[in-house]
Design an enzyme around this catalytic site. Structure first.
Site, PDB file in Angstrom:
ATOM      1  N   GLY A   1      19.988  28.565  11.017  1.00  0.00           N
ATOM      2  CA  GLY A   1      20.771  27.784  10.141  1.00  0.00           C
ATOM      3  C   GLY A   1      20.888  26.305  10.572  1.00  0.00           C
TER       4      GLY A   1
ATOM      5  CB  ALA B   1      15.276  31.464  12.246  1.00  0.00           C
TER       6      ALA B   1
ATOM      7  CE  LYS C   1      15.666  38.043   9.744  1.00  0.00           C
ATOM      8  NZ  LYS C   1      16.302  36.837   9.065  1.00  0.00           N
TER       9      LYS C   1
END
Lengths: 65, 257
Positions: free
Chosen positions: B157, B184, B96
């Protein structure tokens, strides 16, 4: 010999990367190492000679996103 | 069936392993989610190898594939070196790829990302690029050798959910044969279902599960939402309409006056 290991200054007797891991008591098949920004595979640590001022990174599996 | 670099997968949820209340809760959440892929990282070892060893043993016991990341790397050389170290430690060509461009937004440095992707693909890595929803960057990443894409839907986040569904829809339309994973910004199961309804192939998330009141229950909820979104996409969704349209037949109504 003065080295920087994981960002911290160390004075060590080891002359190879493999010896350094033993001297600092790092053990485990899951460790990854780099010398001055270049990867040193586990099989090459015995032959990897260290010099004064070298920067060594010793990394290990960690949680991640 | 879903495939990433030739690997067939039944689950369309990828889960991170960070930020859980404990390693045991993480392990239970992974099981409850039904995921077959978890993300991991490499960090400086501080206890002679013991901490990393314990974590790695736990992850290996889960019976899932690992997708190592280059999280926190801000330069091409950092990301490439981290990827090479990850390949040796985790024994996988999957990476990733993150090249972070901004400390505050954690948005990808897409120029560095394309450069690093090209280097890693030439070395046989199978790159999962964490990117923005920019179409041209997506094209460059495919040119660089990526065979799938992982656009964000909001900052890492942030739990904001899809901020630009039109851009996500555009990517889906332009790359019908490329696996697309939203990575994300997902905060709720409804966000995950929403991007799956757009035709995305999978969702990668971490914080929304790990920081939930009950991470194990939330992991299961996300697993269900991802499946529901996928089934809805495959079933064919009704497009929005400008006007009301009665669902009950209007013919045959009684006349009372």
């Amino acid at each position: 010999m003065k080295l920087t290991v994981n960002g911290q200054a160390h004075e060590v007797a080891a002359e190879t990367l493999a010896a350094l891991l033993r001297e600092l008591d790092f053990q485990g098949s899951w460790l990854a190492t780099a010398l001055n920004g270049d990867v040193v595979p586990a099989g090459e640590r015995d032959r990897c000679r260290l010099a004064d001022g070298d920067r060594i990174e010793i990394l290990s599996p960690m949680k991640g996103g | 069936m879903l495939e990433f670099y030739g690997q067939k997968l039944a689950s369309r949820l990828l889960l991170g392993t960070a930020l859980y209340p404990s390693p045991a809760v993480m392990a239970e959440a992974v099981k409850a989610s039904g995921t077959e892929i978890v993300t991991v990282s490499l960090r400086r070892e501080t206890s002679g190898g013991k901490a990393g060893g314990q974590f790695w043993s736990l992850v290996q016991s889960l019976g899932v594939r690992v997708l190592p990341n280059t999280a926190g790397c801000h330069s091409v050389s950092e990301a490439v070196t981290t990827a090479r170290m990850a390949r040796e430690v985790f024994g996988t060509d999957w990476i990733k790829l993150e090249v972070i461009g901004n400390h505050d937004t954690l948005q990808p440095d897409v120029f560095g990302l394309v450069e690093a992707a090209r280097i890693l693909a030439s070395e046989g890595f199978e790159v999962f690029p964490y990117t923005t929803d920019d179409l041209i960057v997506a094209e460059r990443l495919l040119d660089a050798g990526c065979r799938l894409l992982m656009p964000w839907c909001a900052p890492i986040g942030s739990a904001r959910g899809p901020q630009n569904p039109d851009a996500l829809r555009s990517l889906r339309g332009h790359f019908p044969g490329i696996p697309l994973i939203v990575d994300a910004g997902i905060g709720r199961p409804s966000h995950a279902a929403a991007v799956m309804e757009l035709g995305y192939d999978a969702v990668l998330l971490n914080t929304a599960v790990a920081k939930a009141g009950d991470p194990v229950a939330m992991a299961a909820a996300f697993g269900t939402a991802v499946e529901a979104g996928r089934e809805a996409y495959c079933a064919g969704l009704l497009e929005p309409r400008d006007m009301a349209v009665p669902s009950t037949p209007v013919i045959g109504m009684a006349a009372f006056s």
